[in-house]
Design a protein around this motif. Structure first.
Motif, PDB file in Angstrom:
ATOM      1  N   UNK A  80      -3.135  -0.962  -8.517  1.00 49.88           N
ATOM      2  CA  UNK A  80      -2.705  -1.431  -9.881  1.00 49.88           C
ATOM      3  C   UNK A  80      -2.258  -2.725  -9.723  1.00 49.88           C
ATOM      4  N   UNK A  81      -2.372  -3.482 -10.685  1.00 45.45           N
ATOM      5  CA  UNK A  81      -1.806  -4.821 -10.705  1.00 45.45           C
ATOM      6  C   UNK A  81      -0.797  -5.104 -11.604  1.00 45.45           C
TER       7      UNK A  81
ATOM      8  N   UNK B 103       0.717  -1.269   0.021  1.00 42.13           N
ATOM      9  CA  UNK B 103       0.058   0.006   0.115  1.00 42.13           C
ATOM     10  C   UNK B 103       0.855   1.254   0.003  1.00 42.13           C
ATOM     11  N   UNK B 104       0.638   2.223  -0.798  1.00 41.24           N
ATOM     12  CA  UNK B 104       1.174   3.459  -0.973  1.00 41.24           C
ATOM     13  C   UNK B 104       0.389   4.534  -0.363  1.00 41.24           C
ATOM     14  N   UNK B 105       0.786   5.329   0.411  1.00 45.64           N
ATOM     15  CA  UNK B 105       0.107   6.592   0.812  1.00 45.64           C
ATOM     16  C   UNK B 105       0.423   7.857  -0.153  1.00 45.64           C
ATOM     17  N   UNK B 106      -0.589   8.193  -0.944  1.00 50.00           N
ATOM     18  CA  UNK B 106      -0.467   9.234  -1.831  1.00 50.00           C
ATOM     19  C   UNK B 106      -1.293  10.386  -1.797  1.00 50.00           C
ATOM     20  N   UNK B 107      -0.963  11.613  -2.714  1.00 48.67           N
ATOM     21  CA  UNK B 107      -1.909  12.542  -2.352  1.00 48.67           C
ATOM     22  C   UNK B 107      -3.058  12.899  -3.221  1.00 48.67           C
TER      23      UNK B 107
ATOM     24  N   UNK C 149      10.127   1.104  -3.382  1.00 49.93           N
ATOM     25  CA  UNK C 149       9.956  -0.124  -4.253  1.00 49.93           C
ATOM     26  C   UNK C 149      10.917  -0.609  -5.205  1.00 49.93           C
ATOM     27  N   UNK C 150      11.089  -1.953  -5.171  1.00 50.89           N
ATOM     28  CA  UNK C 150      11.977  -2.245  -6.328  1.00 50.89           C
ATOM     29  C   UNK C 150      11.231  -3.334  -7.290  1.00 50.89           C
ATOM     30  N   UNK C 151      11.029  -3.086  -8.350  1.00 51.31           N
ATOM     31  CA  UNK C 151      10.134  -4.055  -9.259  1.00 51.31           C
ATOM     32  C   UNK C 151      11.257  -4.595 -10.453  1.00 51.31           C
ATOM     33  N   UNK C 152      11.022  -5.771 -10.604  1.00 49.33           N
ATOM     34  CA  UNK C 152      11.836  -6.224 -11.751  1.00 49.33           C
ATOM     35  C   UNK C 152      11.010  -6.457 -13.227  1.00 49.33           C
ATOM     36  N   UNK C 153      11.955  -6.257 -14.129  1.00 53.20           N
ATOM     37  CA  UNK C 153      11.354  -6.007 -15.301  1.00 53.20           C
ATOM     38  C   UNK C 153      11.814  -7.133 -16.154  1.00 53.20           C
TER      39      UNK C 153
ATOM     40  N   UNK D 278      -0.475  -3.108  -6.033  1.00 53.53           N
ATOM     41  CA  UNK D 278      -0.122  -1.877  -5.327  1.00 53.53           C
ATOM     42  C   UNK D 278      -1.232  -1.215  -4.890  1.00 53.53           C
ATOM     43  N   UNK D 279      -1.925  -1.185  -3.830  1.00 56.34           N
ATOM     44  CA  UNK D 279      -3.081  -0.394  -3.519  1.00 56.34           C
ATOM     45  C   UNK D 279      -2.655   1.056  -3.204  1.00 56.34           C
ATOM     46  N   UNK D 280      -3.652   2.206  -3.396  1.00 56.27           N
ATOM     47  CA  UNK D 280      -3.364   3.502  -3.108  1.00 56.27           C
ATOM     48  C   UNK D 280      -4.186   3.955  -2.179  1.00 56.27           C
ATOM     49  N   UNK D 281      -3.906   4.646  -1.198  1.00 53.03           N
ATOM     50  CA  UNK D 281      -4.844   5.184  -0.003  1.00 53.03           C
ATOM     51  C   UNK D 281      -4.146   6.661  -0.028  1.00 53.03           C
ATOM     52  N   UNK D 282      -5.066   7.241   0.622  1.00 54.85           N
ATOM     53  CA  UNK D 282      -4.824   8.890   0.936  1.00 54.85           C
ATOM     54  C   UNK D 282      -4.580   8.890   2.372  1.00 54.85           C
TER      55      UNK D 282
END
Length: 122
Positions: free
Chosen positions: A40-41, A9-13, A67-71, A47-51
């Motif tokens: 987003x998946x 979960x990412x806290x975003x504006x 975050x580290x994402x593998x491509x 990844x869930x987004x919250x305020x």
């Protein structure tokens, strides 16, 4: 005991701005769940987004994620794509250590200054 990460979960504006960024820059898929929440998946992860303050039990701050994402793309293609999307790379390509070995990584910031690392295993 632990087998894998299901979601973070990412806290975003601004949730819509974040969803748009992750769709455009990282080619993730938007999903809506649980009373209209946004995420987003990619693969079998989410990844869930919250305020800020949306979840009283979560004391996270906006922009505190890393975050580290593998491509599966070659790192040169990742860099080219980020440049085409006008995303500023703040570090890399650089060699780092991933969960199961050496990786090559580039780092950039999302709209809330969460640090995103996209990596390729060597």
């Amino acid at each position: 005991m632990i087998s894998h990460i299901d979601h973070i979960v990412l806290t975003v504006s601004d949730i819509e701005q974040s969803v748009s960024f992750y769709k455009r820059v990282l080619h993730m898929q938007e999903v809506t769940f649980a009373n209209g929440r946004k995420a987003v998946t990619f693969g079998k992860q989410k990844i869930n987004f919250q305020l800020l303050g949306q979840e009283p039990r979560n004391k996270a701050r906006v922009g505190a994620g890393d975050l580290c994402l593998i491509s599966h793309w070659p790192l040169a293609d990742v860099v080219q794509h980020l440049n085409a999307e006008n995303v500023q790379i703040v570090e890399g390509p650089v060699q780092k250590s991933g969960a199961v070995g050496a990786i090559q990584s580039v780092y950039f910031l999302d709209p809330d200054s969460n640090l995103i690392e996209v990596s390729v295993y060597e």
